[in-house]
Design an enzyme around this catalytic site. Sequence first.
Site, short mmCIF file in Angstrom:
data_model
loop_
_atom_site.label_atom_id
_atom_site.label_comp_id
_atom_site.label_asym_id
_atom_site.label_seq_id
_atom_site.Cartn_x
_atom_site.Cartn_y
_atom_site.Cartn_z
CG ASP A 33 -28.80 -42.89 2.86
OD1 ASP A 33 -28.24 -43.75 2.33
OD2 ASP A 33 -30.05 -42.23 2.52
CE LYS A 55 -26.51 -48.91 5.39
NZ LYS A 55 -27.32 -47.55 5.56
N GLY A 74 -25.98 -46.84 -1.23
CA GLY A 74 -24.84 -46.01 -1.66
C GLY A 74 -24.12 -45.76 -0.41
CG HIS A 75 -22.75 -48.66 1.73
ND1 HIS A 75 -22.79 -49.73 2.28
CD2 HIS A 75 -24.40 -48.12 1.95
CE1 HIS A 75 -24.03 -50.24 2.37
NE2 HIS A 75 -25.02 -49.29 2.20
CD GLN A 85 -31.14 -51.43 1.03
OE1 GLN A 85 -31.04 -52.26 1.12
NE2 GLN A 85 -30.30 -50.71 0.18
P1 GDP Z 1 -24.50 -45.43 4.28
O1 GDP Z 1 -25.56 -45.70 3.10
O2 GDP Z 1 -25.26 -45.55 5.61
O3 GDP Z 1 -23.01 -45.90 4.04
O4 GDP Z 1 -24.68 -43.79 4.28
P2 GDP Z 1 -24.36 -42.91 3.06
O5 GDP Z 1 -22.79 -43.00 2.70
O6 GDP Z 1 -25.30 -43.04 2.20
O7 GDP Z 1 -24.55 -41.35 3.87
C1 GDP Z 1 -23.78 -40.79 4.93
C2 GDP Z 1 -23.11 -39.58 4.39
O8 GDP Z 1 -22.76 -39.03 5.73
C3 GDP Z 1 -22.02 -39.77 3.57
O9 GDP Z 1 -21.74 -38.66 2.94
C4 GDP Z 1 -20.97 -39.67 4.50
O10 GDP Z 1 -19.77 -39.24 3.95
C5 GDP Z 1 -21.25 -38.73 5.50
N1 GDP Z 1 -20.69 -39.11 6.84
C6 GDP Z 1 -20.61 -40.18 7.54
N2 GDP Z 1 -20.34 -40.06 8.91
C7 GDP Z 1 -20.25 -38.96 8.88
C8 GDP Z 1 -20.15 -38.04 10.23
O11 GDP Z 1 -19.80 -38.39 11.40
N3 GDP Z 1 -20.37 -36.36 10.16
C9 GDP Z 1 -20.58 -36.05 8.91
N4 GDP Z 1 -20.74 -34.65 8.72
N5 GDP Z 1 -20.71 -36.75 7.80
C10 GDP Z 1 -20.73 -38.03 7.75
P1 IMO Z 2 -28.04 -47.61 1.66
O1 IMO Z 2 -27.44 -48.80 2.05
C1 IMO Z 2 -31.68 -44.94 1.86
C2 IMO Z 2 -35.32 -46.23 -0.07
C3 IMO Z 2 -35.58 -45.81 -1.28
C4 IMO Z 2 -37.12 -46.06 -1.28
C5 IMO Z 2 -37.25 -47.59 -0.71
C6 IMO Z 2 -37.32 -48.57 -1.58
O2 IMO Z 2 -27.27 -46.49 1.20
O3 IMO Z 2 -28.72 -47.07 3.36
P2 IMO Z 2 -35.78 -49.67 -3.49
O4 IMO Z 2 -34.92 -49.20 -4.65
O5 IMO Z 2 -35.12 -50.51 -2.58
O6 IMO Z 2 -36.94 -50.67 -3.94
O7 IMO Z 2 -36.43 -48.27 -2.69
O8 IMO Z 2 -36.09 -47.72 0.05
N1 IMO Z 2 -33.71 -46.90 -0.09
C7 IMO Z 2 -32.67 -46.21 0.47
N2 IMO Z 2 -32.94 -45.01 1.49
N3 IMO Z 2 -30.54 -45.55 1.74
C8 IMO Z 2 -30.69 -46.68 1.09
O9 IMO Z 2 -29.34 -47.53 1.20
C9 IMO Z 2 -31.74 -47.18 0.27
N4 IMO Z 2 -32.08 -48.21 -0.53
C10 IMO Z 2 -33.27 -48.05 -0.76
O10 IMO Z 2 -35.38 -44.38 -1.34
O11 IMO Z 2 -37.68 -45.15 -0.40
MG MG Z 3 -26.50 -44.59 1.59
#
Ligand code: GDP
Ligand code: IMO
Ligand code: MG
Length: 419
Positions: free
Chosen positions: A13, A16, A40-41, A220
């Site tokens: 998270d 990416k 979840g991207h 991840q």
């Molecule tokens: P990913 O899994 O690495 O793609 O990241 P996620 O989407 O799960 O979580 C990142 C969260 O931060 C999302 O809600 C994005 O919309 C938000 N986000 C990304 N870059 C920024 C930033 O620079 N500032 C803020 N405030 N939010 C951001």
């Molecule tokens: P993105 O790509 C954050 C965590 C789960 C758990 C562990 C194992 O959005 O960054 P799994 O379902 O893979 O067997 O869970 O890994 N986890 C993540 N945490 N971002 C993710 O993906 C994750 N995918 C799995 O919360 O601790």
């Molecule tokens: Mg994510």
Amino acid sequence: MKADVVLGLQWGDEGKGKIVDFLTPDYYMVARFQGGPNAGHSLEFNDKKIVLHSVPSGIFRDNTLNLIGNGVVIDPVILLDEIDAIEAMGIDIKSQLLISKRAHLILPAHKIIDAASEASKGKTKIGSTLKGIGPTYMDKTGRNGLRVGDLLSDKFNERYEALKKKHINILKQFDFEYKIDESEWMQAIERLKTLKLVDSEYEVNNMLNSYKRILCEGAQGSLLDIDFGTYPYVTSSSTVCAGACIGLGIAPSRIGEVFGIFKAYCTRVGSGAFPTELNDETGVKLQQKGREFGATTGRPRRTGWLDLPALKYSIMINGVTQLIMMKADVLDDFDKIRIAVAYKINGNIYKTIPYDMNHTDIEVIYKDFEGWKTKTSNCKSYKKLPQAFKNYVDFIEHETGLSLKVISVGPNRDETIIR
Ligand code: GDP
Ligand code: IMO
Ligand code: MG
């Protein structure tokens, strides 16, 4: 031509999705190489917020191909729902999306085994996303799995039933009530068969041979890697740079830039070590300002300060060539900001991380920074950022020996500073 890689340096998270979408216009194809719908991207542009789980984050840019690589595990129901939602936005996803025949399928029973295994662990549960990721990779390495290419075989049903029988036997070990609901899954695989199923290792290498640029999208983060993460509180795939080679069929000598993405602080969902975790109101403030709730499960994310020993470890394992700092704006409002610079374990100071982070008593040593107390999300150039912000960046660059090429100051595509 070499392929570039975007990957997370923390516990996932990091942002990416946003950065892949931002970088995509420079690439011919974006390719996911591991993980599955546990990811979840999030992407934000034109007042829309989209969360992708299986489809690569290059899908919203015109003329870009997107590949789900062999290292990914696919839940056909989740993938098809995602495709429908993207199509409803007017995108011709079917012509832009390639799927590797070697990618493994998440079966309905994999999700049940995931849930049963977690329930049986009680307090020591991993905190899995319950998407069936672990059991599917277990079947892959156990050489029992079913792959996308198997959908085209006339023996598919037979093999599916044989694997289901194995799963029912596994489930007997657990005191877990379940019902295997297959109807949606069966409908989804019929639709999956009509998509572009390819020998992706050839596609990828042919593209590189013809000087077409590929961006590999990690899921991840490095601290959730099956080998280098905080085992056993990890995911079941190789989230590190080497995973891009295995998950796409790219030779190590053909990896170019490695973009390491990190948040200006840290978060983690699920169980496991988190040395800089803040269990106080500062942690709650980080969670609220950063809207730190899981994009896949909605679970609140644990929050804490930036951890340099852990960050440097990830940089080392991945051979990061460029750093990208995300969510810097979340720190806009803090009087004092801290960075962990070392760990004290049994009276000794370490700048490295211990073998078993989960069960080591770590006292964290911090360096304190003055907060910049200025709104940064409307800053368009590095020059305009406050000095206190630059001090924070300078310290990270000095400690890591890498320059910060991109700094993200908001979730939107536009809220991105290039240096
Ligand atoms: P990913 O899994 O690495 O793609 O990241 P996620 O989407 O799960 O979580 C990142 C969260 O931060 C999302 O809600 C994005 O919309 C938000 N986000 C990304 N870059 C920024 C930033 O620079 N500032 C803020 N405030 N939010 C951001
Ligand atoms: P993105 O790509 C954050 C965590 C789960 C758990 C562990 C194992 O959005 O960054 P799994 O379902 O893979 O067997 O869970 O890994 N986890 C993540 N945490 N971002 C993710 O993906 C994750 N995918 C799995 O919360 O601790
Ligand atoms: Mg994510």
